[in-house]
Scaffold this motif. Structure first.
Motif, PDB file in Angstrom:
ATOM      1  N   UNK A 171       0.815  -1.222   0.000  1.00 55.10           N
ATOM      2  CA  UNK A 171       0.000   0.000   0.000  1.00 55.10           C
ATOM      3  C   UNK A 171       0.844   1.266   0.000  1.00 55.10           C
ATOM      4  N   UNK A 172       2.074   1.198   0.560  1.00 57.02           N
ATOM      5  CA  UNK A 172       2.936   2.382   0.532  1.00 57.02           C
ATOM      6  C   UNK A 172       3.309   2.752  -0.902  1.00 57.02           C
ATOM      7  N   UNK A 173       3.641   1.740  -1.716  1.00 61.12           N
ATOM      8  CA  UNK A 173       3.995   1.982  -3.118  1.00 61.12           C
ATOM      9  C   UNK A 173       2.802   2.550  -3.869  1.00 61.12           C
ATOM     10  N   UNK A 174       1.631   1.942  -3.635  1.00 62.26           N
ATOM     11  CA  UNK A 174       0.430   2.374  -4.346  1.00 62.26           C
ATOM     12  C   UNK A 174       0.071   3.815  -4.010  1.00 62.26           C
ATOM     13  N   UNK A 225       7.797   7.178   5.299  1.00 60.86           N
ATOM     14  CA  UNK A 225       8.072   6.668   6.640  1.00 60.86           C
ATOM     15  C   UNK A 225       7.560   5.242   6.791  1.00 60.86           C
ATOM     16  N   UNK A 226       6.369   4.958   6.231  1.00 64.18           N
ATOM     17  CA  UNK A 226       5.792   3.616   6.323  1.00 64.18           C
ATOM     18  C   UNK A 226       6.560   2.593   5.495  1.00 64.18           C
ATOM     19  N   UNK A 227       7.348   3.053   4.519  1.00 63.73           N
ATOM     20  CA  UNK A 227       8.193   2.113   3.783  1.00 63.73           C
ATOM     21  C   UNK A 227       9.126   1.373   4.736  1.00 63.73           C
ATOM     22  N   UNK A 228       9.656   2.087   5.708  1.00 63.46           N
ATOM     23  CA  UNK A 228      10.628   1.523   6.631  1.00 63.46           C
ATOM     24  C   UNK A 228      10.009   1.117   7.968  1.00 63.46           C
ATOM     25  N   UNK A 229       8.808   1.602   8.268  1.00 62.73           N
ATOM     26  CA  UNK A 229       8.119   1.268   9.522  1.00 62.73           C
ATOM     27  C   UNK A 229       6.678   0.874   9.195  1.00 62.73           C
ATOM     28  N   UNK A 288       0.896  -5.819   9.350  1.00 60.70           N
ATOM     29  CA  UNK A 288       1.483  -6.991   8.734  1.00 60.70           C
ATOM     30  C   UNK A 288       2.057  -6.768   7.357  1.00 60.70           C
ATOM     31  N   UNK A 289       2.177  -5.523   6.929  1.00 60.62           N
ATOM     32  CA  UNK A 289       2.730  -5.215   5.611  1.00 60.62           C
ATOM     33  C   UNK A 289       4.257  -5.310   5.666  1.00 60.62           C
ATOM     34  N   UNK A 290       4.893  -5.949   4.679  1.00 61.82           N
ATOM     35  CA  UNK A 290       6.356  -6.053   4.686  1.00 61.82           C
ATOM     36  C   UNK A 290       7.018  -4.681   4.555  1.00 61.82           C
ATOM     37  N   UNK A 291       8.205  -4.557   5.122  1.00 62.78           N
ATOM     38  CA  UNK A 291       8.985  -3.331   4.977  1.00 62.78           C
ATOM     39  C   UNK A 291       9.516  -3.217   3.555  1.00 62.78           C
ATOM     40  N   UNK A 292       9.828  -2.001   3.155  1.00 64.86           N
ATOM     41  CA  UNK A 292      10.319  -1.752   1.814  1.00 64.86           C
ATOM     42  C   UNK A 292      11.350  -0.629   1.867  1.00 64.86           C
ATOM     43  N   UNK A 293      11.790  -0.179   0.706  1.00 59.54           N
ATOM     44  CA  UNK A 293      12.744   0.926   0.613  1.00 59.54           C
ATOM     45  C   UNK A 293      12.343   1.832  -0.533  1.00 59.54           C
TER      46      UNK A 293
END
Length: 422
Positions: A40-43, A299-303, A307-312
């Motif tokens: 969802x962060x990417x979207x 911020x949510x990419x790293x935190x 249950x969403x996986x972390x990203x960069x």
């Protein structure tokens, strides 16, 4: 030549209906991507870019004045004079951005239909009441407030639908868990919706109807959970409803903020300073919406949460799977909000809140694309029918309450050729 919509019929109603369709469709695209496993962060980052782009396009294309009022570019250079209205518009953008971010998770926990029903109803009950008094009561109270009551009833019906449907799902899973166990082969091969990339590569053709679970079954629910990016199994029912009500509270503030920014009912501007044209207010509104949404999702990419996986940031830049749908969702939402504000400036923002009947559109897409309420109990269907009936009545009543703003100016100019005349 731009056409000014100066009455409560014709062009204003047409813009409200267009806004209704656009605002009811964009959540479906984000939900589709989440159910396909895209983070969802990417979207949301993709969505934020084109959402801002839509506001810029509308301001540049439509915001050039044809009379003595300043145009969009002129008002950008007058922030030292109109900054109170700019601040109010940007506050509305912050409220919308936070509401959109929360609702993205609420769609997963409570479902697309119920989330949009409760959020939209709260927006109308709170936001429409505020707009009615801000607009000098130009809308017909005898029609407006019965419509608000219908939306309020829909809030409670929506909560009841969510609770009833959750119990139906629990019953399906409890019945199947005793005698049905999905094999690893089935779990690995089963598909909810083949991704566009798989269809292009031809890999989607290997799946037959025999390994696709039917919507509404326990297997289908399990497949959705296995593939989606936001995990909801085992979560509290109150968590989903809590997210929904938080999003609804945020949504109820953004329309009154645009109303205040364009009409200055609080007399915040110095005498002689022109009010913000609706396109300028919408631009500042969208800028703050973009900034908050981008910052929170980086911020949510790293935190991550839920249950969403972390990203960069690098992983986001390389993730092109479904990006075109996220970008399209941003455009639909941007133009939908813009059309709503245009109609509100012409016919009253309280009447323009009729576009909050967008769950009628979202529910249609939810049933067709996601199999919502398939194989549900009779009680759930009865509650769903009652909820949608309240919305149909409410949108008709709110549109009938539209009034005419005294001293109407050219804030609401639109390139919707001959809408009023036709």
């Amino acid at each position: 030549m731009p056409v000014a919509v100066e009455d409560r019929g014709g062009g204003a109603v047409a813009l409200m209906l267009a806004s209704l369709f656009l605002l009811g469709t964009w959540p479906v695209l984000l939900t589709l991507l989440e159910r396909r496993g895209r983070l969802p962060q990417h979207t949301y980052l993709d969505y934020s870019i084109t959402n801002l782009l839509a506001a810029v396009l509308m301001a540049v294309a439509f915001g050039q004045a044809r009379d003595s009022r300043p145009d969009f570019f002129t008002q950008l250079t007058q922030m030292q004079d109109n900054w109170p209205s700019v601040v109010i518009a940007m506050a509305g953008g912050l409220a919308l951005s936070l509401g959109n971010l929360v609702s993205q998770y609420a769609w997963a926990f409570a479902g697309l239909s119920v989330t949009n029903v409760i959020c939209s109803s709260m927006t109308v009950v709170l936001g429409t009441t505020i707009n009615y008094f801000l607009d000098g009561r130009i809308n017909r109270a005898k029609k407006l407030f019965p419509g608000v009551v219908c939306f309020l009833v829909a809030v409670f019906l929506g909560a009841a639908v969510h609770s009833s449907n959750a119990k139906d799902d629990e019953q399906k899973l409890s019945m199947k868990s005793a005698d049905i166990e999905l094999s690893s082969e089935f779990s690995d091969e089963a598909k909810l919706l083949p991704a566009p990339e798989e269809s292009k590569n031809g890999s989607g053709g290997d799946y037959s109807a025999s390994n696709e679970a039917k919507p509404g079954t326990a297997e289908f629910i399990i497949q959705v959970e296995e593939r989606r990016s936001i995990k909801v199994f085992g979560s509290s029912k109150l968590l989903g409803l809590g997210l929904v009500f938080l999003a609804g509270a945020c949504f109820s503030l953004f329309s009154p903020a645009i109303n205040l920014a364009t009409n200055d009912q609080w007399r915040a501007l110095r005498k002689g300073v022109p009010h913000l044209v609706v396109y300028t207010a919408f631009f500042y509104f969208s800028v703050s919406c973009f900034v908050l949404g981008a910052c929170l999702n980086v911020w949510l990419l790293y935190h991550p949460m839920a249950g969403v996986p972390a990203s960069t940031a690098g992983a986001y830049a390389r993730d092109w799977n479904g990006r075109h749908w996220a970008l399209l969702a941003g455009l639909l939402c941007g133009f939908g909000n813009g059309f709503q504000f245009m109609g509100g400036q012409a016919a009253g923002y309280a009447a323009a809140d009729a576009v909050q009947a967008l769950p009628l559109v979202s529910t249609f897409w939810g049933v067709i694309l996601f199999g919502e309420y398939r194989r549900s109990s009779r009680k759930t269907f009865l509650l769903l029918f009652s909820m949608l009936s309240m919305f149909i009545i409410a949108v008709a009543v709110l549109m009938a309450s539209a009034g005419h703003r005294k001293g109407f100016d050219t804030n609401a100019k639109f390139i919707v050729t001959r809408l009023h005349r036709s």
